[in-house]
Motif scaffolding. Sequence first.
Motif, PDB file in Angstrom:
ATOM      1  N   ARG A  18      -1.661   7.471  -4.672  1.00 42.51           N
ATOM      2  CA  ARG A  18      -2.204   6.113  -4.612  1.00 42.51           C
ATOM      3  C   ARG A  18      -2.575   5.570  -5.982  1.00 42.51           C
ATOM      4  NH1 ARG A  18      -2.423   2.525  -0.136  1.00 42.51           N
ATOM      5  NH2 ARG A  18      -2.341   3.784   1.744  1.00 42.51           N
ATOM      6  N   ARG A  69      -2.782 -12.662  -0.294  1.00 43.44           N
ATOM      7  CA  ARG A  69      -3.285 -11.404   0.264  1.00 43.44           C
ATOM      8  C   ARG A  69      -2.949 -11.292   1.751  1.00 43.44           C
ATOM      9  NH1 ARG A  69      -7.586 -13.051  -2.817  1.00 43.44           N
ATOM     10  NH2 ARG A  69      -8.923 -13.472  -1.015  1.00 43.44           N
ATOM     11  N   TYR A  93       0.592 -10.148   2.080  1.00 40.91           N
ATOM     12  CA  TYR A  93       0.721  -8.714   1.819  1.00 40.91           C
ATOM     13  C   TYR A  93       0.150  -7.883   2.966  1.00 40.91           C
ATOM     14  CZ  TYR A  93       2.405  -9.477  -2.916  1.00 40.91           C
ATOM     15  OH  TYR A  93       3.174  -9.838  -3.999  1.00 40.91           O
ATOM     16  N   ILE A  94      -0.914  -8.367   3.580  1.00 40.66           N
ATOM     17  CA  ILE A  94      -1.474  -7.669   4.735  1.00 40.66           C
ATOM     18  C   ILE A  94      -0.481  -7.696   5.895  1.00 40.66           C
ATOM     19  CG2 ILE A  94      -3.258  -7.777   6.527  1.00 40.66           C
ATOM     20  CD1 ILE A  94      -5.163  -8.858   4.332  1.00 40.66           C
ATOM     21  N   ASP A  95       0.065  -8.877   6.163  1.00 35.19           N
ATOM     22  CA  ASP A  95       0.990  -9.027   7.283  1.00 35.19           C
ATOM     23  C   ASP A  95       2.257  -8.194   7.092  1.00 35.19           C
ATOM     24  OD1 ASP A  95      -0.791 -10.765   8.442  1.00 35.19           O
ATOM     25  OD2 ASP A  95       0.295 -12.589   7.853  1.00 35.19           O
ATOM     26  N   ASN A  96       2.734  -8.124   5.846  1.00 42.29           N
ATOM     27  CA  ASN A  96       3.995  -7.423   5.577  1.00 42.29           C
ATOM     28  C   ASN A  96       3.811  -5.968   5.171  1.00 42.29           C
ATOM     29  OD1 ASN A  96       6.417  -9.541   5.516  1.00 42.29           O
ATOM     30  ND2 ASN A  96       4.580 -10.559   4.756  1.00 42.29           N
ATOM     31  N   GLN A  97       2.599  -5.614   4.794  1.00 41.03           N
ATOM     32  CA  GLN A  97       2.282  -4.253   4.338  1.00 41.03           C
ATOM     33  C   GLN A  97       3.218  -3.773   3.234  1.00 41.03           C
ATOM     34  OE1 GLN A  97      -0.476  -1.952   5.234  1.00 41.03           O
ATOM     35  NE2 GLN A  97      -1.083  -4.103   5.452  1.00 41.03           N
ATOM     36  N   PRO A 118       3.902  -2.487  -0.310  1.00 40.80           N
ATOM     37  CA  PRO A 118       3.045  -1.832  -1.294  1.00 40.80           C
ATOM     38  C   PRO A 118       2.711  -2.756  -2.464  1.00 40.80           C
ATOM     39  CG  PRO A 118       4.769  -0.336  -0.587  1.00 40.80           C
ATOM     40  CD  PRO A 118       5.100  -1.674   0.010  1.00 40.80           C
ATOM     41  N   TYR A 153      -9.336  -0.208  -2.474  1.00 43.22           N
ATOM     42  CA  TYR A 153      -8.693   0.531  -1.399  1.00 43.22           C
ATOM     43  C   TYR A 153      -9.314   0.245  -0.039  1.00 43.22           C
ATOM     44  CZ  TYR A 153      -6.160   2.948  -5.011  1.00 43.22           C
ATOM     45  OH  TYR A 153      -5.322   3.225  -6.067  1.00 43.22           O
ATOM     46  N   ASP A 184      -7.272  -4.508   3.393  1.00 53.04           N
ATOM     47  CA  ASP A 184      -6.302  -4.229   4.447  1.00 53.04           C
ATOM     48  C   ASP A 184      -4.873  -4.167   3.926  1.00 53.04           C
ATOM     49  OD1 ASP A 184      -8.232  -4.079   6.434  1.00 53.04           O
ATOM     50  OD2 ASP A 184      -8.167  -6.235   6.830  1.00 53.04           O
ATOM     51  N   MET A 185      -4.709  -4.438   2.628  1.00 54.59           N
ATOM     52  CA  MET A 185      -3.376  -4.358   2.035  1.00 54.59           C
ATOM     53  C   MET A 185      -2.994  -2.901   1.785  1.00 54.59           C
ATOM     54  SD  MET A 185      -3.383  -7.505  -0.710  1.00 54.59           S
ATOM     55  CE  MET A 185      -4.790  -6.856  -1.614  1.00 54.59           C
ATOM     56  N   ASN A 186      -1.716  -2.684   1.572  1.00 55.99           N
ATOM     57  CA  ASN A 186      -1.175  -1.358   1.251  1.00 55.99           C
ATOM     58  C   ASN A 186      -1.216  -1.207  -0.275  1.00 55.99           C
ATOM     59  OD1 ASN A 186       0.179   1.059   1.191  1.00 55.99           O
ATOM     60  ND2 ASN A 186       2.165   0.210   1.775  1.00 55.99           N
TER      61      ASN A 186
END
Length: 307
Positions: A13, A198, A201-205, A207, A275, A278-280
């Motif tokens: 990570r 953001r 990015y959360i919806d699509n996950q 990285p 970290y 909710d994003m990857n």
Amino acid sequence: MIKIAGKDTEVSRIFYGTAAEPFQSGGDGTDLIEQMVNIGVNAIDTARVYGGAEESVGRWIRIGNNRERVTLLTKGGHPDMLWRSRLREKEIRKDLKTSLDKLCTDYVDIYLLHRDDPEVPVGEIVELLNDLYKEGKIRSFGGSNWTHERIEEANRYASDHGLIPFAVSSPCFSMAVPTREPWPGCITIAGDDNEDARKWYIDNQMPVIAYSAMAAGFFSGRFKSEDYKEAKKVMSPDNYKTYVSEENMASLKVCEDIAKETGLSVSQVAFSWIYGQDMNVYAVVSTKSVERMKQNVDAILRVLGQT
């Protein structure tokens, strides 16, 4: 550790950042890299424009036959010194060839285009990156300082044409909100103004490999939230102008309060915040201190239960 599209092995990570000494001057960073890998940081972030960094990383790879021990990320296609776009095939291929030579490898795991140029048709870029993938020179690709809208456009083109899409994105992101671009053409997803990014990015996950994750040392703990004078001493003039604001000092105060309650360091609190989204998220961290890196790893363990 988790996996990134195009990578068979798990990726830590934390990406060890080489936009710092001794790497940028081409110095010997072999011991540092070795120590970082030994504590579980098995991903390296570098770029064609980071001075001698690629050559320094390549020395470690060559001397110890270490290529398969790490996930190697490098970047190309950065504008020239006059800020003219370099996102055409000839320039990208030239950058990648030089990077591979310097890094002592015939492929990179993650290849990022360091800046975007909306004037270049996105389909042209996706086609080229797919060609480089088919040639075995890159295992996955994405953009650094690309808007999520442009990435979405690229991946829509890839889907429509049966091609491999962008796998990762590397924007500026930390608990602090930049008051200006840290460098020309930077894209940040921090702050209220970037809530839509953001959410995407959360919806699509997808990285998110966040650079300036510690806001250029703003959360180092080397100055207090009320001490603007000391902050000016600790931070470079450019970084002071970028990150020292009332809003960010208030965020630093929150970190200080939590650190006092929990026994964590200010840096660990700020790192944990990243970290906790909710994003990857992954984070690029540059440090000469193995102990400080261990603290970062511990912060991740507290939030995710994994490295």
